[in-house]
Design an enzyme around this catalytic site. Sequence first.
Site, PDB file in Angstrom:
ATOM      1  N   ASP A  42       0.846  -1.208   0.000  1.00  0.00           N
ATOM      2  CA  ASP A  42       0.000   0.000   0.000  1.00  0.00           C
ATOM      3  C   ASP A  42       0.881   1.258   0.000  1.00  0.00           C
ATOM      4  O   ASP A  42       0.849   2.035   0.934  1.00  0.00           O
ATOM      5  CB  ASP A  42      -0.934   0.002   1.233  1.00  0.00           C
ATOM      6  CG  ASP A  42      -0.168   0.030   2.553  1.00  0.00           C
ATOM      7  OD1 ASP A  42       1.022  -0.392   2.580  1.00  0.00           O
ATOM      8  OD2 ASP A  42      -0.729   0.507   3.566  1.00  0.00           O
TER       9      ASP A  42
ATOM     10  N   ASN B  31      -2.158   2.983   3.406  1.00  0.00           N
ATOM     11  CA  ASN B  31      -1.577   4.293   3.720  1.00  0.00           C
ATOM     12  C   ASN B  31      -2.371   5.433   3.090  1.00  0.00           C
ATOM     13  O   ASN B  31      -2.390   6.549   3.593  1.00  0.00           O
ATOM     14  CB  ASN B  31      -0.117   4.350   3.263  1.00  0.00           C
ATOM     15  CG  ASN B  31       0.776   3.560   4.201  1.00  0.00           C
ATOM     16  OD1 ASN B  31       0.558   3.565   5.406  1.00  0.00           O
ATOM     17  ND2 ASN B  31       1.747   2.866   3.653  1.00  0.00           N
TER      18      ASN B  31
ATOM     19  N   ASP C 198       6.927   1.164   2.039  1.00  0.00           N
ATOM     20  CA  ASP C 198       6.620   0.191   0.973  1.00  0.00           C
ATOM     21  C   ASP C 198       7.505   0.474  -0.235  1.00  0.00           C
ATOM     22  O   ASP C 198       7.970  -0.453  -0.913  1.00  0.00           O
ATOM     23  CB  ASP C 198       5.149   0.320   0.522  1.00  0.00           C
ATOM     24  CG  ASP C 198       4.159   0.113   1.647  1.00  0.00           C
ATOM     25  OD1 ASP C 198       3.610  -0.985   1.766  1.00  0.00           O
ATOM     26  OD2 ASP C 198       3.942   1.070   2.403  1.00  0.00           O
TER      27      ASP C 198
ATOM     28  N   GLN D  76       7.096  11.762  10.871  1.00  0.00           N
ATOM     29  CA  GLN D  76       7.257  10.895  12.051  1.00  0.00           C
ATOM     30  C   GLN D  76       7.590  11.733  13.279  1.00  0.00           C
ATOM     31  O   GLN D  76       7.130  11.453  14.389  1.00  0.00           O
ATOM     32  CB  GLN D  76       8.383   9.872  11.818  1.00  0.00           C
ATOM     33  CG  GLN D  76       8.075   8.826  10.768  1.00  0.00           C
ATOM     34  CD  GLN D  76       7.261   7.654  11.286  1.00  0.00           C
ATOM     35  OE1 GLN D  76       6.976   7.549  12.477  1.00  0.00           O
ATOM     36  NE2 GLN D  76       6.862   6.765  10.394  1.00  0.00           N
TER      37      GLN D  76
ATOM     38  N   THR E 250       3.059  -6.001   2.853  1.00  0.00           N
ATOM     39  CA  THR E 250       3.518  -4.839   3.620  1.00  0.00           C
ATOM     40  C   THR E 250       2.382  -3.831   3.812  1.00  0.00           C
ATOM     41  O   THR E 250       2.619  -2.651   4.035  1.00  0.00           O
ATOM     42  CB  THR E 250       4.729  -4.158   2.923  1.00  0.00           C
ATOM     43  OG1 THR E 250       4.310  -3.701   1.630  1.00  0.00           O
ATOM     44  CG2 THR E 250       5.902  -5.102   2.780  1.00  0.00           C
TER      45      THR E 250
ATOM     46  N   PHE F  31      -0.699  -0.642  12.610  1.00  0.00           N
ATOM     47  CA  PHE F  31      -1.541  -0.128  11.521  1.00  0.00           C
ATOM     48  C   PHE F  31      -2.033  -1.199  10.540  1.00  0.00           C
ATOM     49  O   PHE F  31      -3.229  -1.293  10.254  1.00  0.00           O
ATOM     50  CB  PHE F  31      -0.798   0.985  10.762  1.00  0.00           C
ATOM     51  CG  PHE F  31      -1.587   1.576   9.642  1.00  0.00           C
ATOM     52  CD1 PHE F  31      -2.614   2.482   9.876  1.00  0.00           C
ATOM     53  CD2 PHE F  31      -1.322   1.219   8.318  1.00  0.00           C
ATOM     54  CE1 PHE F  31      -3.349   3.024   8.834  1.00  0.00           C
ATOM     55  CE2 PHE F  31      -2.054   1.761   7.266  1.00  0.00           C
ATOM     56  CZ  PHE F  31      -3.077   2.662   7.529  1.00  0.00           C
ATOM     57  N   ASN F  32      -1.112  -2.002   9.982  1.00  0.00           N
ATOM     58  CA  ASN F  32      -1.532  -2.942   8.925  1.00  0.00           C
ATOM     59  C   ASN F  32      -2.567  -3.948   9.439  1.00  0.00           C
ATOM     60  O   ASN F  32      -3.503  -4.298   8.721  1.00  0.00           O
ATOM     61  CB  ASN F  32      -0.328  -3.709   8.360  1.00  0.00           C
ATOM     62  CG  ASN F  32       0.552  -2.831   7.501  1.00  0.00           C
ATOM     63  OD1 ASN F  32       0.101  -1.804   6.989  1.00  0.00           O
ATOM     64  ND2 ASN F  32       1.805  -3.222   7.346  1.00  0.00           N
TER      65      ASN F  32
ATOM     66  N   HIS G 197       9.787   0.326   8.359  1.00  0.00           N
ATOM     67  CA  HIS G 197       9.128  -0.960   8.612  1.00  0.00           C
ATOM     68  C   HIS G 197       9.220  -1.969   7.459  1.00  0.00           C
ATOM     69  O   HIS G 197       9.737  -3.074   7.618  1.00  0.00           O
ATOM     70  CB  HIS G 197       7.627  -0.741   8.876  1.00  0.00           C
ATOM     71  CG  HIS G 197       7.285   0.285   9.891  1.00  0.00           C
ATOM     72  ND1 HIS G 197       7.408   0.065  11.243  1.00  0.00           N
ATOM     73  CD2 HIS G 197       6.782   1.548   9.765  1.00  0.00           C
ATOM     74  CE1 HIS G 197       6.992   1.137  11.902  1.00  0.00           C
ATOM     75  NE2 HIS G 197       6.613   2.049  11.034  1.00  0.00           N
ATOM     76  N   ASP G 198       8.631  -1.607   6.319  1.00  0.00           N
ATOM     77  CA  ASP G 198       8.317  -2.620   5.301  1.00  0.00           C
ATOM     78  C   ASP G 198       9.515  -3.341   4.680  1.00  0.00           C
ATOM     79  O   ASP G 198       9.449  -4.556   4.440  1.00  0.00           O
ATOM     80  CB  ASP G 198       7.443  -2.003   4.200  1.00  0.00           C
ATOM     81  CG  ASP G 198       6.062  -1.628   4.715  1.00  0.00           C
ATOM     82  OD1 ASP G 198       5.643  -2.182   5.743  1.00  0.00           O
ATOM     83  OD2 ASP G 198       5.409  -0.784   4.081  1.00  0.00           O
TER      84      ASP G 198
HETATM   85  C1  BDR Z   1       2.957  -0.060   8.602  1.00  0.00           C
HETATM   86  O1  BDR Z   1       1.927   0.889   8.414  1.00  0.00           O
HETATM   87  C2  BDR Z   1       2.155   1.655   7.268  1.00  0.00           C
HETATM   88  O2  BDR Z   1       1.918   3.001   7.517  1.00  0.00           O
HETATM   89  C3  BDR Z   1       3.559   1.386   6.833  1.00  0.00           C
HETATM   90  O3  BDR Z   1       3.681   1.438   5.426  1.00  0.00           O
HETATM   91  C4  BDR Z   1       3.843   0.011   7.371  1.00  0.00           C
HETATM   92  O4  BDR Z   1       3.467  -0.984   6.449  1.00  0.00           O
HETATM   93  C5  BDR Z   1       3.654   0.213   9.911  1.00  0.00           C
HETATM   94  O5  BDR Z   1       2.765   0.107  10.968  1.00  0.00           O
HETATM   95 CA    CA Z   2       2.935  -0.453   4.145  1.00  0.00          CA
END
Ligand code: BDR
Ligand code: CA
Length: 307
Positions: A9, A38, A14, A225, A122, A163-164, A237-238
């Site tokens: 996303d 996202n 990503d 951030q 991701t 989040f994911n 993260h991804d």
């Molecule tokens: C995840 O949430 C999204 O905002 C980022 O792309 C990542 O996949 C982190 O919590």
């Molecule tokens: Ca992501």
Amino acid sequence: MRKMILDCDPGHDDAVAIILVGNNPEFELLGITVESGNQTLKKTGRNALNLVQFLELDVPVCLGATNPIIKEVEICDAIHGESGLDGFDFPELKIDFDSRHAVDFIIQSVMNSTEKITMVTTGPMTNLALAIRMEPRILDNIEEVVLMGGSFQNGNVTPAAEFNVYCDPEAAHIVFNSNVKVTMVGLDVTRKVLTYPAIIERMEKVNNHVSDMFVKLMKVFNENQKRVFGFEGSPLHDPVTIAYLIDPTLLEVVFVHCDIDISHSTSYGRTNCDIFDYLKLEKNIYVAKDIDVKKFWNIIEDSLKRY
Ligand code: BDR
Ligand code: CA
């Protein structure tokens, strides 16, 4: 060579996952499937296309789910901005989406492959969960699922949820209970790889068109951030998922019982990992517990240099 589908996303982090997988000779990327997360599907889809064109990848991009299975759409514009990928101006788009729906693409690619396919997700897991429900036989031909999502400690949207998984807890529940090998790369490790200014300066020295994009995207990611979480650098993260497949010694992984909270309580979307095996329940998920931060940045730098 590992055959892979990346479901995502995009999203700043990503985008870096796509950079890592895009020109790595160890992977055959069959396709990129996209869903909302996202940003809305319209925007995450466009971002995926922009990345594929900019990186000159010969890979189909398929649009998938506009909505989670049960919940309303969540987006994360506070971090990823209005476009979902704020910070870089891509050239005019000259390529288009593959005509197949992401769920059909996943099913066809997995069913037709003579080798097992690795699924990397991701974003929210809606596309993969729908594919599993529509054609459960794909599970026999999936090598493993490596996903960025969840946390055995704190969340990043609620105290409990990442989040994911929070975007589509029911989809995550389907994937986590599918009996396929699942490795969860959660916030516990991804919050250790922060794009501090020194990291950005290091990647800037690679000095090619992709490192230029990386630096511009990460600067905006860092500003956001900092504003939202107070972090000096952004958790990248991804790409930890892909970096782990490039070098499995990157992560310390433990096999645990894990279930997704789909109870609609304040813990909705929590990945409940029994790290200490209190409950003596059947173990079902590999969970990343620690990461070699130095190795991670070396992998990022090497990948940028290959462009
Ligand atoms: C995840 O949430 C999204 O905002 C980022 O792309 C990542 O996949 C982190 O919590
Ligand atoms: Ca992501």
